[in-house]
Scaffold this active site. Structure first.
Site, PDB file in Angstrom:
ATOM      1  N   TYR A  23       7.191 -64.265  -2.100  1.00  0.00           N
ATOM      2  CA  TYR A  23       7.724 -64.964  -3.272  1.00  0.00           C
ATOM      3  C   TYR A  23       8.181 -64.038  -4.395  1.00  0.00           C
ATOM      4  CZ  TYR A  23       5.577 -68.945  -0.932  1.00  0.00           C
ATOM      5  OH  TYR A  23       5.243 -69.903  -0.012  1.00  0.00           O
ATOM      6  N   ASN A  79      11.831 -77.495  -6.941  1.00  0.00           N
ATOM      7  CA  ASN A  79      11.046 -76.786  -5.926  1.00  0.00           C
ATOM      8  C   ASN A  79       9.740 -77.556  -5.768  1.00  0.00           C
ATOM      9  OD1 ASN A  79       9.610 -75.159  -4.237  1.00  0.00           O
ATOM     10  ND2 ASN A  79      10.037 -73.261  -5.331  1.00  0.00           N
ATOM     11  N   HIS A  85       7.375 -80.743   2.577  1.00  0.00           N
ATOM     12  CA  HIS A  85       7.160 -80.941   4.014  1.00  0.00           C
ATOM     13  C   HIS A  85       6.264 -82.139   4.329  1.00  0.00           C
ATOM     14  CE1 HIS A  85       8.809 -76.956   3.720  1.00  0.00           C
ATOM     15  NE2 HIS A  85       7.721 -76.495   3.127  1.00  0.00           N
ATOM     16  N   ILE A 106      12.275 -70.680  -2.840  1.00  0.00           N
ATOM     17  CA  ILE A 106      12.360 -69.239  -3.084  1.00  0.00           C
ATOM     18  C   ILE A 106      12.536 -68.504  -1.754  1.00  0.00           C
ATOM     19  CG2 ILE A 106      11.075 -67.228  -3.942  1.00  0.00           C
ATOM     20  CD1 ILE A 106       9.599 -69.285  -5.827  1.00  0.00           C
ATOM     21  N   ARG A 112      10.254 -69.130   8.546  1.00  0.00           N
ATOM     22  CA  ARG A 112       8.790 -69.096   8.434  1.00  0.00           C
ATOM     23  C   ARG A 112       8.162 -70.039   9.475  1.00  0.00           C
ATOM     24  NH1 ARG A 112       7.146 -69.652   2.335  1.00  0.00           N
ATOM     25  NH2 ARG A 112       5.176 -68.876   3.220  1.00  0.00           N
ATOM     26  N   ARG A 116       7.185 -75.607   8.096  1.00  0.00           N
ATOM     27  CA  ARG A 116       8.026 -75.539   6.893  1.00  0.00           C
ATOM     28  C   ARG A 116       9.495 -75.859   7.203  1.00  0.00           C
ATOM     29  NH1 ARG A 116       4.537 -73.044   3.126  1.00  0.00           N
ATOM     30  NH2 ARG A 116       3.114 -71.610   4.148  1.00  0.00           N
TER      31      ARG A 116
HETATM   32  O1  CA2 Z   1       9.790 -70.990  -0.800  1.00  0.00           O
HETATM   33  C1  CA2 Z   1       9.434 -71.870  -1.611  1.00  0.00           C
HETATM   34  O2  CA2 Z   1       9.862 -71.921  -2.755  1.00  0.00           O
HETATM   35  C2  CA2 Z   1       8.372 -72.894  -1.200  1.00  0.00           C
HETATM   36  O3  CA2 Z   1       8.771 -74.149  -1.764  1.00  0.00           O
HETATM   37  C3  CA2 Z   1       7.065 -72.414  -1.806  1.00  0.00           C
HETATM   38  C4  CA2 Z   1       5.872 -73.261  -1.394  1.00  0.00           C
HETATM   39  C5  CA2 Z   1       5.825 -73.446   0.122  1.00  0.00           C
HETATM   40  O4  CA2 Z   1       4.789 -74.352   0.459  1.00  0.00           O
HETATM   41  C6  CA2 Z   1       7.136 -73.975   0.665  1.00  0.00           C
HETATM   42  O5  CA2 Z   1       7.039 -74.070   2.070  1.00  0.00           O
HETATM   43  C7  CA2 Z   1       8.275 -73.055   0.301  1.00  0.00           C
HETATM   44  C8  CA2 Z   1       4.563 -72.592  -1.812  1.00  0.00           C
HETATM   45  C9  CA2 Z   1       4.476 -72.315  -3.269  1.00  0.00           C
HETATM   46  C10 CA2 Z   1       3.211 -71.536  -3.520  1.00  0.00           C
HETATM   47  O6  CA2 Z   1       3.557 -70.380  -4.225  1.00  0.00           O
HETATM   48  C11 CA2 Z   1       2.633 -69.387  -4.297  1.00  0.00           C
HETATM   49  C12 CA2 Z   1       3.035 -68.280  -4.977  1.00  0.00           C
HETATM   50  C13 CA2 Z   1       2.182 -67.218  -5.098  1.00  0.00           C
HETATM   51  C14 CA2 Z   1       0.930 -67.277  -4.532  1.00  0.00           C
HETATM   52  C15 CA2 Z   1       0.536 -68.389  -3.845  1.00  0.00           C
HETATM   53  C16 CA2 Z   1       1.391 -69.458  -3.740  1.00  0.00           C
END
Ligand code: CA2
Length: 149
Positions: A23, A79, A85, A106, A112, A116
């Site tokens: 991220y 987002n 999902h 992001i 992945r 997802r």
């Molecule tokens: O890629 C993305 O923006 C997601 O929406 C981010 C979600 C994930 O579940 C999606 O599949 C894709 C997760 C967000 C959690 O973000 C974190 C950032 C740093 C540390 C832990 C979680």
């Protein structure tokens, strides 16, 4: 001046604190600054929010639908995090609201885990931007400027 509403779902408050390989290193506060700059370029005001709660996100999409109908909102960059999902409720909220929503991720979710790869939001979204890191938020705000009813 119309507003762009940027909504962030669960765990995005942790941005920049963990998983930088996926991220990036920027925090959610950094993303808000980036969005503010992109909105200034497009002549939008910015309303930037994050919640870990699905129902709160549903409420905000409904609120956005009313603001869009009133002519004060350009649209939503969303987002939805992991709710992307899982959430039929968010799909229904977007469809019912009538507000243009740009789904934003992001990471490249298709590169992945298989869980997802499916999005409940995409069929209800005006468009989808993913895989460009947090720069995608600015791209989505630029895209909103080109969205017409
Ligand atoms: O890629 C993305 O923006 C997601 O929406 C981010 C979600 C994930 O579940 C999606 O599949 C894709 C997760 C967000 C959690 O973000 C974190 C950032 C740093 C540390 C832990 C979680």
């Amino acid at each position: 001046m119309k507003t762009a509403l940027v909504l962030n779902g669960p765990n995005l408050n942790l941005l920049g604190t963990r998983e930088p390989a996926v991220y990036g290193a920027q925090t959610l506060a950094d993303v808000e600054t980036l969005c503010r700059q992109a909105c200034a370029t497009q002549g939008f005001g910015l309303d930037f929010r994050q919640s870990n709660h699905e129902g709160v996100l549903v409420d905000w999409i409904q609120e956005a639908g009313r603001a869009y109908a009133a002519g004060t909102l350009a649209g939503v960059v969303f987002n939805a995090g992991a709710y992307t999902h899982t959430s039929v409720a968010l799909h229904d909220a977007i469809k019912g609201s009538g507000v243009p929503v740009i789904e934003l991720h992001i990471s490249n979710v298709h590169a992945r885990e298989p869980f997802r790869h499916h999005s409940y939001l995409s069929p209800a979204a005006r468009g989808v931007i993913l895989g460009f890191g947090v720069a995608g938020y600015a791209l989505a705000i630029t895209a909103l400027a080109g969205v017409t009813a």
